[in-house]
Design a protein around this motif. Structure first.
Motif, PDB file in Angstrom:
ATOM      1  N   VAL A 118       6.153  -9.116 -10.546  1.00 40.27           N
ATOM      2  CA  VAL A 118       4.826  -8.558 -10.814  1.00 40.27           C
ATOM      3  C   VAL A 118       4.968  -7.124 -11.318  1.00 40.27           C
ATOM      4  O   VAL A 118       5.887  -6.393 -10.933  1.00 40.27           O
ATOM      5  N   LEU A 119       4.057  -6.771 -12.199  1.00 35.38           N
ATOM      6  CA  LEU A 119       4.046  -5.438 -12.812  1.00 35.38           C
ATOM      7  C   LEU A 119       2.629  -4.899 -12.650  1.00 35.38           C
ATOM      8  O   LEU A 119       1.707  -5.348 -13.338  1.00 35.38           O
ATOM      9  N   LEU A 120       2.452  -3.977 -11.693  1.00 34.08           N
ATOM     10  CA  LEU A 120       1.115  -3.457 -11.412  1.00 34.08           C
ATOM     11  C   LEU A 120       0.956  -2.075 -12.023  1.00 34.08           C
ATOM     12  O   LEU A 120       1.823  -1.209 -11.877  1.00 34.08           O
ATOM     13  N   LEU A 121      -0.150  -1.872 -12.713  1.00 33.50           N
ATOM     14  CA  LEU A 121      -0.445  -0.586 -13.355  1.00 33.50           C
ATOM     15  C   LEU A 121      -1.680   0.028 -12.702  1.00 33.50           C
ATOM     16  O   LEU A 121      -2.661  -0.678 -12.449  1.00 33.50           O
ATOM     17  N   ALA A 122      -1.626   1.324 -12.444  1.00 36.64           N
ATOM     18  CA  ALA A 122      -2.806   2.013 -11.902  1.00 36.64           C
ATOM     19  C   ALA A 122      -2.859   3.419 -12.475  1.00 36.64           C
ATOM     20  O   ALA A 122      -1.848   4.136 -12.476  1.00 36.64           O
ATOM     21  N   THR A 123      -4.027   3.790 -12.971  1.00 36.29           N
ATOM     22  CA  THR A 123      -4.180   5.124 -13.548  1.00 36.29           C
ATOM     23  C   THR A 123      -5.510   5.732 -13.100  1.00 36.29           C
ATOM     24  O   THR A 123      -6.486   5.020 -12.899  1.00 36.29           O
ATOM     25  N   GLY A 124      -5.511   7.046 -12.936  1.00 34.17           N
ATOM     26  CA  GLY A 124      -6.748   7.762 -12.622  1.00 34.17           C
ATOM     27  C   GLY A 124      -6.941   7.999 -11.137  1.00 34.17           C
ATOM     28  O   GLY A 124      -6.467   7.239 -10.292  1.00 34.17           O
ATOM     29  N   GLU A 125      -7.643   9.077 -10.831  1.00 29.07           N
ATOM     30  CA  GLU A 125      -7.799   9.477  -9.416  1.00 29.07           C
ATOM     31  C   GLU A 125      -8.617   8.482  -8.611  1.00 29.07           C
ATOM     32  O   GLU A 125      -8.472   8.388  -7.391  1.00 29.07           O
ATOM     33  N   ASN A 126      -9.443   7.698  -9.292  1.00 32.58           N
ATOM     34  CA  ASN A 126     -10.242   6.673  -8.622  1.00 32.58           C
ATOM     35  C   ASN A 126      -9.362   5.638  -7.894  1.00 32.58           C
ATOM     36  O   ASN A 126      -9.822   4.946  -6.996  1.00 32.58           O
ATOM     37  N   LYS A 127      -8.076   5.565  -8.313  1.00 33.24           N
ATOM     38  CA  LYS A 127      -7.174   4.571  -7.731  1.00 33.24           C
ATOM     39  C   LYS A 127      -6.243   5.160  -6.672  1.00 33.24           C
ATOM     40  O   LYS A 127      -5.409   4.445  -6.113  1.00 33.24           O
ATOM     41  N   ALA A 128      -6.377   6.471  -6.407  1.00 34.21           N
ATOM     42  CA  ALA A 128      -5.388   7.136  -5.545  1.00 34.21           C
ATOM     43  C   ALA A 128      -5.361   6.561  -4.120  1.00 34.21           C
ATOM     44  O   ALA A 128      -4.291   6.398  -3.532  1.00 34.21           O
ATOM     45  N   ASP A 129      -6.530   6.241  -3.555  1.00 39.37           N
ATOM     46  CA  ASP A 129      -6.543   5.675  -2.194  1.00 39.37           C
ATOM     47  C   ASP A 129      -5.878   4.299  -2.192  1.00 39.37           C
ATOM     48  O   ASP A 129      -5.070   3.981  -1.319  1.00 39.37           O
ATOM     49  N   ALA A 130      -6.242   3.482  -3.188  1.00 39.08           N
ATOM     50  CA  ALA A 130      -5.693   2.117  -3.243  1.00 39.08           C
ATOM     51  C   ALA A 130      -4.172   2.157  -3.444  1.00 39.08           C
ATOM     52  O   ALA A 130      -3.444   1.369  -2.831  1.00 39.08           O
ATOM     53  N   VAL A 131      -3.684   3.092  -4.267  1.00 38.49           N
ATOM     54  CA  VAL A 131      -2.237   3.193  -4.514  1.00 38.49           C
ATOM     55  C   VAL A 131      -1.519   3.683  -3.244  1.00 38.49           C
ATOM     56  O   VAL A 131      -0.446   3.175  -2.896  1.00 38.49           O
ATOM     57  N   ARG A 132      -2.134   4.621  -2.531  1.00 40.47           N
ATOM     58  CA  ARG A 132      -1.514   5.069  -1.273  1.00 40.47           C
ATOM     59  C   ARG A 132      -1.368   3.891  -0.308  1.00 40.47           C
ATOM     60  O   ARG A 132      -0.316   3.676   0.283  1.00 40.47           O
ATOM     61  N   GLU A 133      -2.419   3.096  -0.172  1.00 37.84           N
ATOM     62  CA  GLU A 133      -2.348   1.947   0.736  1.00 37.84           C
ATOM     63  C   GLU A 133      -1.332   0.918   0.244  1.00 37.84           C
ATOM     64  O   GLU A 133      -0.551   0.378   1.023  1.00 37.84           O
ATOM     65  N   LEU A 134      -1.370   0.651  -1.064  1.00 39.79           N
ATOM     66  CA  LEU A 134      -0.455  -0.334  -1.663  1.00 39.79           C
ATOM     67  C   LEU A 134       1.000  -0.009  -1.359  1.00 39.79           C
ATOM     68  O   LEU A 134       1.790  -0.872  -1.001  1.00 39.79           O
ATOM     69  N   VAL A 135       1.351   1.273  -1.511  1.00 39.94           N
ATOM     70  CA  VAL A 135       2.763   1.650  -1.409  1.00 39.94           C
ATOM     71  C   VAL A 135       3.145   2.062   0.015  1.00 39.94           C
ATOM     72  O   VAL A 135       4.225   1.714   0.488  1.00 39.94           O
ATOM     73  N   GLU A 136       2.260   2.758   0.696  1.00 39.86           N
ATOM     74  CA  GLU A 136       2.654   3.352   1.986  1.00 39.86           C
ATOM     75  C   GLU A 136       1.807   2.883   3.165  1.00 39.86           C
ATOM     76  O   GLU A 136       2.071   3.267   4.305  1.00 39.86           O
ATOM     77  N   GLY A 137       0.788   2.064   2.898  1.00 44.06           N
ATOM     78  CA  GLY A 137      -0.057   1.583   3.990  1.00 44.06           C
ATOM     79  C   GLY A 137       0.567   0.383   4.677  1.00 44.06           C
ATOM     80  O   GLY A 137       1.611  -0.128   4.257  1.00 44.06           O
ATOM     81  N   ALA A 138      -0.078  -0.073   5.738  1.00 43.61           N
ATOM     82  CA  ALA A 138       0.371  -1.294   6.417  1.00 43.61           C
ATOM     83  C   ALA A 138      -0.133  -2.498   5.631  1.00 43.61           C
ATOM     84  O   ALA A 138      -1.194  -2.436   5.009  1.00 43.61           O
TER      85      ALA A 138
END
Ligand code: PGA
Length: 257
Positions: free
Chosen positions: A196-216
């Motif tokens: 899978v290749l996931l792309l995320a850009t923009g500050e609107n995605k910052a919470d989701a990216v934090r959870e994706l990578v470092e959340g439970a």
């Protein structure tokens, strides 16, 4: 997970195109999972340019979309099948044929049966080699909204108010015009993709990216299931990466890959 952090959305798209082209040009199983939304559009622009330059083609490939709105007018430009046709189909785009573009049938008389049939269609094609993904601000991938089963298959679901309001920009900024339901590949279906290749850009995605990578891992943030995927590449810009803690480490590891 491999995490690439880039200065801006254009640099994310450059890296994504380079990666996708290298995977698709070296596989014998040319089945690409495609995503809609605005994030992958710069990637598709690069794929069209590469097709024009003769370095890439989807001529002999199958493509499977992640999701589709239920009950949308078949002629509506935001019907995902139409969006993907506009972006990818034809010799003047990426060479993908309309016949080889597969999308869930959101207008079927029985959308639940259509969802099951779509899951089977992916299996019959031998599965997806590389699945492109965006991510919703609420952590959805495909249209798998919070509290969906982490092993779900392709299914019909309701869209959250947040997703409908985020997508109102494609519907004259009028949330009442945004469909309320969708057919989406489930998280289990997405997890079956080889890569899978996931792309995320923009500050609107910052919470989701934090959870994706470092959340439970949690159905509250559906994308976190990708922490269980053996081959997930996450490409983000600095704005979307702004809430990550271990940014320097991810950059070092990316450089050393
Ligand atoms: P976007 O949508 O790329 O338009 O932000 C992503 C998604 O909802 O998956």
């Amino acid at each position: 997970m491999r995490i690439g952090i880039f200065s801006d959305p254009e640099a994310v798209a450059d890296a994504a195109a380079e990666y996708l082209i290298s995977v698709m040009n070296t596989t014998d199983h040319k089945v690409l999972g495609v995503a809609t939304g605005s994030t992958p559009l710069p990637l598709y622009e690069r794929l069209r340019a590469a097709h024009e330059a003769g370095t890439f083609t989807l001529e002999d490939a199958q493509a499977f979309a992640l999701d589709e709105y239920v009950g949308i007018d078949p002629e509506h430009p935001e019907r995902y099948r139409n969006v993907l046709r506009t972006e990818l189909v034809g010799a003047d785009k990426t060479g993908l044929t309309d016949e080889n573009l597969h999308t869930p049938n959101g207008n079927a008389e029985d959308p639940d049966a259509a969802a099951l049939a779509y899951d089977e269609e992916i299996k019959t094609a031998g599965g997806v080699t590389l699945q492109i993904l965006g991510i919703g601000a609420d952590g959805h991938i495909g249209f798998n909204e919070p509290a969906i089963s982490l092993v779900s298959r392709t299914h019909v679901d309701a869209l959250t108010a947040k997703t409908r309001s985020d997508n109102a920009r494609f519907f004259d900024d009028d949330i009442s015009k945004v469909p309320t339901h969708c057919v989406t590949q489930g998280l289990g279906t997405i997890m079956d993709a080889k890569e899978v290749l996931l792309l995320a850009t923009g500050e609107n995605k910052a919470d989701a990216v934090r959870e994706l990578v470092e959340g439970a891992v949690s159905a509250h943030w559906p994308a976190t299931v990708l922490q269980m995927h053996p081959k997930a590449t996450i490409l983000v810009d600095e704005a979307a990466a702004a809430k990550l803690e271990l940014t320097d480490f991810y950059k070092e590891r990316w450089e050393a890959r």
